[in-house]
Design a protein around this motif. Sequence first.
Motif, mmCIF file in Angstrom:
data_model
loop_
_atom_site.group_PDB
_atom_site.id
_atom_site.type_symbol
_atom_site.label_atom_id
_atom_site.label_comp_id
_atom_site.label_asym_id
_atom_site.label_seq_id
_atom_site.Cartn_x
_atom_site.Cartn_y
_atom_site.Cartn_z
ATOM 1 N N GLU A 272 0.837 -1.196 0.000
ATOM 2 C CA GLU A 272 0.000 0.000 0.000
ATOM 3 C C GLU A 272 0.877 1.253 0.000
ATOM 4 O OE1 GLU A 272 -3.333 0.417 -0.151
ATOM 5 O OE2 GLU A 272 -3.515 -1.742 -0.476
ATOM 6 N N ILE A 273 0.413 2.257 -0.700
ATOM 7 C CA ILE A 273 1.110 3.547 -0.686
ATOM 8 C C ILE A 273 0.760 4.243 0.623
ATOM 9 C CG2 ILE A 273 1.295 5.807 -1.780
ATOM 10 C CD1 ILE A 273 0.716 4.448 -4.442
ATOM 11 N N VAL A 274 1.771 4.501 1.442
ATOM 12 C CA VAL A 274 1.510 5.107 2.753
ATOM 13 C C VAL A 274 1.492 6.622 2.676
ATOM 14 C CG1 VAL A 274 2.480 3.131 3.972
ATOM 15 C CG2 VAL A 274 3.969 5.066 3.396
ATOM 16 N N ALA A 346 9.392 5.340 -3.391
ATOM 17 C CA ALA A 346 9.490 6.382 -2.362
ATOM 18 C C ALA A 346 8.200 6.584 -1.583
ATOM 19 C CB ALA A 346 9.910 7.708 -3.005
ATOM 20 N N THR A 347 7.101 5.930 -1.991
ATOM 21 C CA THR A 347 5.827 6.114 -1.285
ATOM 22 C C THR A 347 5.244 4.825 -0.729
ATOM 23 O OG1 THR A 347 4.625 5.941 -3.383
ATOM 24 C CG2 THR A 347 5.198 8.156 -2.632
ATOM 25 N N ALA A 348 5.642 3.683 -1.329
ATOM 26 C CA ALA A 348 5.108 2.396 -0.872
ATOM 27 C C ALA A 348 6.171 1.527 -0.211
ATOM 28 C CB ALA A 348 4.495 1.637 -2.051
ATOM 29 N N GLY A 349 7.393 2.031 -0.119
ATOM 30 C CA GLY A 349 8.478 1.245 0.454
ATOM 31 C C GLY A 349 8.652 1.426 1.944
ATOM 32 N N TYR A 350 7.674 2.058 2.587
ATOM 33 C CA TYR A 350 7.745 2.304 4.035
ATOM 34 C C TYR A 350 6.527 1.678 4.706
ATOM 35 C CZ TYR A 350 11.385 5.511 2.610
ATOM 36 O OH TYR A 350 12.530 6.034 2.059
ATOM 37 N N ARG A 351 6.714 1.259 5.936
ATOM 38 C CA ARG A 351 5.652 0.533 6.637
ATOM 39 C C ARG A 351 4.468 1.425 6.991
ATOM 40 N NH1 ARG A 351 7.001 -4.511 8.491
ATOM 41 N NH2 ARG A 351 9.203 -5.111 8.298
ATOM 42 N N THR A 352 4.763 2.616 7.469
ATOM 43 C CA THR A 352 3.690 3.484 7.954
ATOM 44 C C THR A 352 3.890 4.907 7.450
ATOM 45 O OG1 THR A 352 4.878 4.142 9.958
ATOM 46 C CG2 THR A 352 3.538 2.118 10.077
ATOM 47 N N LEU A 353 2.830 5.714 7.568
ATOM 48 C CA LEU A 353 2.921 7.125 7.220
ATOM 49 C C LEU A 353 3.958 7.822 8.084
ATOM 50 C CD1 LEU A 353 1.947 9.660 5.742
ATOM 51 C CD2 LEU A 353 0.081 9.832 7.409
ATOM 52 N N GLY A 374 13.455 2.445 -0.042
ATOM 53 C CA GLY A 374 12.079 2.002 -0.254
ATOM 54 C C GLY A 374 11.986 0.896 -1.286
ATOM 55 N N GLY A 375 12.724 1.042 -2.414
ATOM 56 C CA GLY A 375 12.709 0.010 -3.437
ATOM 57 C C GLY A 375 13.290 -1.298 -2.943
ATOM 58 N N ALA A 381 10.421 -7.778 0.085
ATOM 59 C CA ALA A 381 9.109 -8.320 0.444
ATOM 60 C C ALA A 381 8.501 -9.120 -0.706
ATOM 61 C CB ALA A 381 8.167 -7.180 0.832
ATOM 62 N N GLY A 382 8.740 -8.691 -1.950
ATOM 63 C CA GLY A 382 8.110 -9.356 -3.084
ATOM 64 C C GLY A 382 8.822 -10.609 -3.547
#
Length: 565
Positions: A272-274, A346-353, A374-375, A381-382
């Motif tokens: 998910e994009i955080v 840069a937006t989905a590579g982090y666990r939380t906002l 982030g990448g 994970a993938g």
Amino acid sequence: MNSLLLAAIGIAMLLAGYFLYSRYLGSRVYRLNARLRTPAHEFQDGVDFVPTNKYVLWGHHFTSVAGAAPIVGPAVAVIWGWLPAFLWVTLGTVFFAGMHDLGALWASIRNRGQSIGTLSGRYIGARGRNLFLVVIFLLLLMVNTAFAVVIGGLLVNTPTAVIPVWGAILVALLIGQAIYRWKLNLVAVSVIGVVALYSLIILGDNAPVVLPETVMGLSAEAFWVLVLFLYAGVASMLPVWMLLQPRDYINGLQLFIGLGILYVSVLIASPEIVAPAMNSNVPEGTPSLVPLLFVTIACGAISGFHGIVSSGTSAKQLDKETDARFVGYFGAVGEGLLALGSIIAATAGYRTLADWEAVYSAFNQGGVAAFVEGGGAIVNAGLGIPASLSATILATMAVLFAATTMDTGVRLQRYVVQEAVGLAGKRIGTVLATVIVLAFGLGLSFSISTDGAGGMRIWPLFGTTNQILAGLTLSIVAVMLMRKRRSPLPALVPLVFVFSMSVAAAIVQVGQFYSDGDWLLLGLDVVILVAALWVIVEAVGSMARARREPADEEDPVDAEPAVER
């Protein structure tokens, strides 16, 4: 929002641009014709003018224009939210960057492979040409010096990338010999080259090279900056087939494999994009989204540097004019895919906002570090690739692209020096011109201190200067189209938008530099702004004359039906 959906929408938009809009541009606007004898054949010299397989040339063109900028810009711009960055990257690539890069290629091919700076003299005037060359020289100086700092920092912070980065040079030299001297099968050579490169990445991950704190009296970062300039100087004087083409080609393949790894990881992990779509809680001191978004993301949406590469090196190697659509437009699509990957990383590579906000605590945070971190997390994970190896793959990808851009940048800056001297009625050799370029680059790099980071001193001007140059390049394309009585709208619409946004950003920066008391940047910004406005006034006059005067005689090939192969 799920990153998989964002990736799917973005990829679909970019591919639709290539298969639909670029075909319209090639057949109706530029009228590309395979029967035209290109400059690569007309002036073939085995050094700069070399007819080249379109896939190999695409690799050179794409990796030369990509560099670190389509990673850095989007990974910084998401501070305003992922949605504005996503829209600018996708729509900008389809309607602005693709036609700009293809247009610059076409303009140069139809004018004996001349650079965009020289073309400005023919289509805008002598004064416009001289000012155009000033803007180009300053832009190339920014690119070369800043990218040297970026590469040096990555080699120090990611020592596992040192072996694959420098080993790639040997791989490229062997590929050049295999293709041009030994005439081996391109597919087989490509497979062997990619295997060799990724073997070096695995070796580097297991054998990091850490320099001591000081080398020859310089810091580790400064030492790498010095070595990079010396390497780029030598590389820029070699025949393009020997190192530049094969290095860029294998890096292009490596990039698509790296992007494939990233996108497959997104497909599997579906993170998910955080980050917020529109960030209303930006850190204090963050400038306004308009106009700064459109200069923060330059490469990856539209970039004036691409026009220099298209007309400076790529046009001299194009085998058929119809190859321009694949090399130029699809080269922009490749960069758009890289920018899209940077946004996702840069937006989905982090666990939380909260984790994301910790990284983006101030404007100009993020960048390459956010992309690699982030990448790497998404790939881990993938696909389950260890975090260290994932970071090495992405860091190597970033460094190799920055290095190939620097190779090309030094060569192009040498062309500018030779062209400027030629305008004075003199001649200057390749070696001396290269020495002058290196003197400017190293002089700026070490102008502040011995850390070699002086190139970052004028980097804040890169975005505006780059986009201003894109607008000026589009003005030449528009004048050419008007003189041939073809619709200039595909060039005029992006010209008006990009130039107005970049001039507005330059004016904002003038105020900022004045309030900060930064007289060097203020002076340079004013020089660039005045030069750009002067050139655009000259261009508008040329457009008015183009409408009044008789149309240019069409090239003989244009009297025949356009042919694409």
